[in-house]
Design a protein around this motif. Structure first.
Motif, mmCIF file in Angstrom:
data_model
loop_
_atom_site.group_PDB
_atom_site.id
_atom_site.type_symbol
_atom_site.label_atom_id
_atom_site.label_comp_id
_atom_site.label_asym_id
_atom_site.label_seq_id
_atom_site.Cartn_x
_atom_site.Cartn_y
_atom_site.Cartn_z
ATOM 1 N N ARG A 64 6.178 0.877 4.003
ATOM 2 C CA ARG A 64 5.523 0.174 2.804
ATOM 3 C C ARG A 64 4.152 0.267 2.733
ATOM 4 N NH1 ARG A 64 9.641 0.796 -0.219
ATOM 5 N NH2 ARG A 64 11.640 -0.264 0.729
ATOM 6 N N HIS A 70 -5.108 0.359 -8.861
ATOM 7 C CA HIS A 70 -3.895 0.931 -8.918
ATOM 8 C C HIS A 70 -3.296 0.667 -7.310
ATOM 9 C CE1 HIS A 70 -1.184 4.331 -8.591
ATOM 10 N NE2 HIS A 70 -1.550 4.751 -7.246
ATOM 11 N N ASP A 127 -1.665 -11.666 3.535
ATOM 12 C CA ASP A 127 -1.962 -12.055 2.192
ATOM 13 C C ASP A 127 -3.483 -12.120 2.121
ATOM 14 O OD1 ASP A 127 -2.395 -12.933 -0.594
ATOM 15 O OD2 ASP A 127 -0.779 -14.611 -0.225
ATOM 16 N N GLU A 162 1.348 -5.102 -4.023
ATOM 17 C CA GLU A 162 2.165 -6.252 -4.443
ATOM 18 C C GLU A 162 3.537 -5.841 -4.830
ATOM 19 O OE1 GLU A 162 -0.155 -7.299 -7.847
ATOM 20 O OE2 GLU A 162 -1.615 -8.497 -6.542
ATOM 21 N N THR A 163 3.801 -4.751 -4.902
ATOM 22 C CA THR A 163 5.349 -4.446 -5.237
ATOM 23 C C THR A 163 5.819 -3.871 -4.047
ATOM 24 O OG1 THR A 163 4.532 -2.270 -6.129
ATOM 25 C CG2 THR A 163 4.797 -4.055 -7.675
ATOM 26 N N ALA A 164 5.358 -3.757 -2.736
ATOM 27 C CA ALA A 164 5.754 -3.058 -1.558
ATOM 28 C C ALA A 164 6.199 -1.723 -1.775
ATOM 29 C CB ALA A 164 6.921 -4.055 -0.914
ATOM 30 N N ALA A 165 5.560 -0.949 -2.433
ATOM 31 C CA ALA A 165 5.666 0.541 -2.893
ATOM 32 C C ALA A 165 6.146 1.236 -1.468
ATOM 33 C CB ALA A 165 4.568 0.991 -3.602
ATOM 34 N N THR A 170 0.701 -1.245 2.590
ATOM 35 C CA THR A 170 0.281 -2.677 3.190
ATOM 36 C C THR A 170 -1.182 -3.051 2.733
ATOM 37 O OG1 THR A 170 -0.063 -2.009 5.369
ATOM 38 C CG2 THR A 170 2.203 -2.745 4.799
ATOM 39 N N ARG A 200 -3.827 -2.260 -5.641
ATOM 40 C CA ARG A 200 -3.188 -3.392 -5.351
ATOM 41 C C ARG A 200 -1.761 -3.586 -5.925
ATOM 42 N NH1 ARG A 200 -7.121 -6.942 -8.637
ATOM 43 N NH2 ARG A 200 -8.282 -6.735 -6.769
ATOM 44 N N GLN A 201 -1.508 -2.949 -6.875
ATOM 45 C CA GLN A 201 -0.023 -2.988 -7.703
ATOM 46 C C GLN A 201 0.745 -2.408 -6.749
ATOM 47 O OE1 GLN A 201 0.413 -0.733 -11.131
ATOM 48 N NE2 GLN A 201 2.313 -1.849 -11.609
ATOM 49 N N LEU A 202 0.646 -1.426 -5.892
ATOM 50 C CA LEU A 202 1.405 -0.857 -4.837
ATOM 51 C C LEU A 202 1.669 -1.775 -3.937
ATOM 52 C CD1 LEU A 202 0.047 2.715 -4.811
ATOM 53 C CD2 LEU A 202 2.099 1.956 -5.890
#
Length: 93
Positions: free
Chosen positions: A15, A30, A79, A36-39, A17, A32-34
């Motif tokens: 993931r 971009h 976090d 936050e969504t554990a991409a 991190t 940050r969104q990855l």
């Protein structure tokens, strides 16, 4: 003059991190969104300025004990909005 900029994404257990940027902050939202969504890591981010041979590179972080050597406070946590502080007591002779 060559471009002196980069963005690096970090992953753990498959993931995304973390991300860090040098002179290329436009990509941080971009990433940050990855985060936050554990991409999945490595992230599929085809961009016009991505090197053709881009591939994940393993990192070798030193032990937290080594990093904290001589420190009076160590900030830890995953976090960015949360801070966990540990006192690093030193014995003075």
């Amino acid at each position: 003059m060559p471009d002196h900029r980069f963005v690096a994404a970090y992953g753990y257990q498959g993931r995304v991190t973390a991300a860090v940027s040098f002179n290329n902050a436009k990509w941080l939202d971009h990433y940050r969104q990855l985060i936050e969504t554990a991409a999945p890591f490595p992230p599929p981010c085809p961009t016009p300025d991505e090197p053709a041979d881009a591939k994940p590179v393993p990192v070798d972080f030193p032990s937290p004990k080594l990093l904290a050597q001589g420190a009076t406070v160590v900030v830890t946590g995953h976090d960015p909005a949360e801070r966990r502080v540990t006192a690093a007591w030193q014995h003075h002779q």
